[in-house]
Design a protein around this motif. Structure first.
Motif, PDB file in Angstrom:
ATOM      1  N   SER A 188      59.809  29.336  13.411  1.00 51.02           N
ATOM      2  CA  SER A 188      60.872  29.013  14.360  1.00 51.02           C
ATOM      3  C   SER A 188      60.386  28.023  15.410  1.00 51.02           C
ATOM      4  CB  SER A 188      61.378  30.289  15.039  1.00 51.02           C
ATOM      5  OG  SER A 188      61.953  31.171  14.098  1.00 51.02           O
ATOM      6  N   GLU A 189      61.353  27.498  16.172  1.00 48.98           N
ATOM      7  CA  GLU A 189      61.047  26.586  17.265  1.00 48.98           C
ATOM      8  C   GLU A 189      61.597  27.163  18.565  1.00 48.98           C
ATOM      9  OE1 GLU A 189      61.786  21.943  18.705  1.00 48.98           O
ATOM     10  OE2 GLU A 189      62.409  22.597  16.688  1.00 48.98           O
ATOM     11  N   ILE A 190      60.719  27.297  19.551  1.00 45.38           N
ATOM     12  CA  ILE A 190      61.090  27.857  20.857  1.00 45.38           C
ATOM     13  C   ILE A 190      60.728  26.822  21.918  1.00 45.38           C
ATOM     14  CG2 ILE A 190      60.866  29.823  22.404  1.00 45.38           C
ATOM     15  CD1 ILE A 190      61.709  30.607  19.546  1.00 45.38           C
ATOM     16  N   ALA A 191      61.673  26.479  22.801  1.00 49.48           N
ATOM     17  CA  ALA A 191      61.393  25.499  23.844  1.00 49.48           C
ATOM     18  C   ALA A 191      62.069  25.908  25.146  1.00 49.48           C
ATOM     19  CB  ALA A 191      61.857  24.108  23.427  1.00 49.48           C
ATOM     20  N   ALA A 192      61.287  25.995  26.214  1.00 47.63           N
ATOM     21  CA  ALA A 192      61.804  26.339  27.538  1.00 47.63           C
ATOM     22  C   ALA A 192      61.570  25.172  28.480  1.00 47.63           C
ATOM     23  CB  ALA A 192      61.119  27.594  28.076  1.00 47.63           C
ATOM     24  N   GLY A 193      62.617  24.785  29.201  1.00 43.83           N
ATOM     25  CA  GLY A 193      62.479  23.676  30.135  1.00 43.83           C
ATOM     26  C   GLY A 193      63.437  22.544  29.875  1.00 43.83           C
ATOM     27  N   GLY A 194      64.214  22.645  28.791  1.00 39.59           N
ATOM     28  CA  GLY A 194      65.222  21.637  28.509  1.00 39.59           C
ATOM     29  C   GLY A 194      64.648  20.243  28.395  1.00 39.59           C
ATOM     30  N   SER A 327      56.738  24.813  26.491  1.00 32.60           N
ATOM     31  CA  SER A 327      57.211  25.212  27.814  1.00 32.60           C
ATOM     32  C   SER A 327      56.820  24.171  28.849  1.00 32.60           C
ATOM     33  CB  SER A 327      56.634  26.565  28.216  1.00 32.60           C
ATOM     34  OG  SER A 327      56.981  26.874  29.545  1.00 32.60           O
ATOM     35  N   SER A 328      57.737  23.918  29.803  1.00 36.26           N
ATOM     36  CA  SER A 328      57.424  23.009  30.903  1.00 36.26           C
ATOM     37  C   SER A 328      56.608  23.719  31.980  1.00 36.26           C
ATOM     38  CB  SER A 328      58.715  22.460  31.510  1.00 36.26           C
ATOM     39  OG  SER A 328      59.472  23.503  32.091  1.00 36.26           O
ATOM     40  N   GLY A 329      56.354  25.014  31.805  1.00 40.93           N
ATOM     41  CA  GLY A 329      55.511  25.788  32.708  1.00 40.93           C
ATOM     42  C   GLY A 329      54.322  26.356  31.963  1.00 40.93           C
ATOM     43  N   SER A 330      54.283  27.680  31.836  1.00 38.15           N
ATOM     44  CA  SER A 330      53.178  28.353  31.152  1.00 38.15           C
ATOM     45  C   SER A 330      53.709  29.207  30.009  1.00 38.15           C
ATOM     46  CB  SER A 330      52.394  29.235  32.134  1.00 38.15           C
ATOM     47  OG  SER A 330      51.822  28.443  33.166  1.00 38.15           O
TER      48      SER A 330
END
Length: 436
Positions: A188-194, A327-330
């Motif tokens: 799967s692909e998971i992305a946080a931060g748009g 993620s754009s964070g951690s």
């Protein structure tokens, strides 16, 4: 002609006129699709069939249109016949909705719901089971909570946080905010931060290109000093790219993927790199100093892109396999770990479980990577990469584990414990470890 009694009008009443009922016009589709409706829809993407209607603060979600009064009738005896009166429909609102006159408006961003005669706007979309083809993909303006799994081929998108109680398999999950997945992530692909994730991809490419060009300039100057400028600068640059800095064309073609991703119609950096460093371009270089202009342009662009990054958001997972997590964070891995996956964070990647494994794939962060066990006895290649000022920690690491800090790389040749990798004050890679 003989008249029949049945043809004579003896008495006539006046029929009543019914009231016209109030109408509440709902401005969002709150109806479930019937089987008959589905049969009529031949070419349908069934995964997107049950789209979630969403509203923004101040949007109209319903309007009441008042009915008209009818008129009582009179029977044949001249007595009044009262019409059945229509009941007035009242507008009722609950959480997140407001009444202004005959209009219901949204008091916040979220999901509008009409239930038991009352309008609501919920900032959270809650799914009590799985996200599958029966329920359809989710694309929601607020927060999403899924008390099940996300099945193969499905997509979940949200502006708010996403929380998934079970697994994600063969699916995509995107959020502009935090993502928490309790169980396994497979293929799967998971992305946080748009959009920030795409900006970070551009920043990563530009950073690598800047560092490579700086090293190229240094190497060219050293060759010129040794050969007393026998060769033209352009020829030296071309030979260096073909033999030592083959990564420059690779980074360039990766940069093309992100060209104009922020709406630019013209990308001067792409054009100048193409003309100076790709193919036969270096032959036109008169002086190595021309490359400093590219470095300056990249530095200016990096400052601009970094200003555009919003607040960082985090991803919490338990285990992932054959997946990509961004993620754009951690990113925090709280369970068994990862297997042959790419885990890419702006700040940190932390394996919180002391028994977690990182086996295969790429783990990348700017500031810090902290792992328990990396690689395997079979020597599966696992790459851990941080920026120049970053640090990598691993309690256990097997041979063939690759540590990358900035542009420096170190391949572990034997099983080691308590590994700490970083750049020293001279910019050389330093590896603190205990053998065996």
């Amino acid at each position: 002609m003989k008249m029949e009694w049945s043809d004579i009008l003896v008495a006539k009443g006046i029929p009543f006129i019914e009231d016209q009922h109030d109408i509440i016009d709902i401005k969002f589709n709150d109806e479930a699709l019937t089987e008959e409706m589905l049969d009529e829809m031949q070419k349908v993407d069934f995964k997107n069939l049950h789209s979630i209607k969403e509203v923004k603060k101040g949007d109209t979600i319903a309007v009441r249109h008042s009915g008209k009064e009818g008129k009582d009738g009179i029977n044949i005896f001249g007595k009044l016949v009262k019409r059945p009166k229509a009941k007035k429909k009242l507008l009722k609102v609950g959480q997140g909705a407001l009444i202004k006159g005959n209009t219901v408006i949204a008091g916040l961003e979220g999901k509008p719901v009409y239930k038991n005669g009352t309008f609501y706007v919920f900032p959270v979309h809650e799914v009590m089971g799985d996200v599958d083809i029966a329920n359809g993909n989710i694309d929601f303006i607020g927060e999403v909570i899924i008390h099940g799994s996300v099945k193969e081929g499905m997509e979940v998108k949200a502006h708010g946080k996403i929380a998934i109680d079970n697994n994600v398999a063969g699916a995509k999950v995107f959020s502009k905010s935090d993502i928490n997945i309790q169980k396994n992530i497979i293929s799967s692909e998971i992305a946080a931060g748009g959009e920030d994730v795409e900006i970070l991809n551009r920043i990563d490419c530009l950073d690598k290109m800047k560092d490579s060009i700086r090293e190229l300039i240094k190497a060219a100057d050293e060759i010129k000093a040794l050969t007393n400028n026998v060769n033209k600068d352009g020829e030296i640059v071309k030979l260096l790219i073909e033999n030592k800095y083959k990564n420059i064309p690779k980074i360039f073609f990766k940069m093309l993927k992100y060209k104009c991703s922020d709406g630019e119609e013209k990308n001067e950096i792409i054009d100048i790199i193409k003309n100076k460093l790709i193919g036969l371009g270096p032959i036109e270089i008169q002086s190595v100093n021309e490359l400093y202009k590219i470095v300056e342009m990249i530095e200016d662009k990096l400052k601009e892109l970094n200003k555009n990054i919003a607040l960082p958001v985090d991803v919490n997972i338990s285990y992932c396999q054959d997946s990509v997590i961004k993620s754009s964070g951690s990113i925090y891995v709280n369970g068994k770990g990862e297997y042959v996956s790419d885990i890419l964070a702006k700040y940190e990647v932390i394996f919180t479980n002391e028994n977690a494994v990182a086996r295969g794939g790429l783990i990348k962060a700017d500031n810090k990577i902290q792992c328990a066990e990396v690689g395997s006895e079979g020597g599966v290649v696992t790459k851990l990469q941080v920026a120049k000022k970053g640090h990598i920690f691993a309690k256990k690491a097997y041979q063939n584990t690759v540590f990358i800090v900035g542009s420096r790389e170190f391949v572990l040749d034997t099983y080691s414990r308590d590994v700490h990798v970083y750049l020293d004050t001279h910019g050389d890679i330093s590896v603190d470890r205990l053998n065996g």
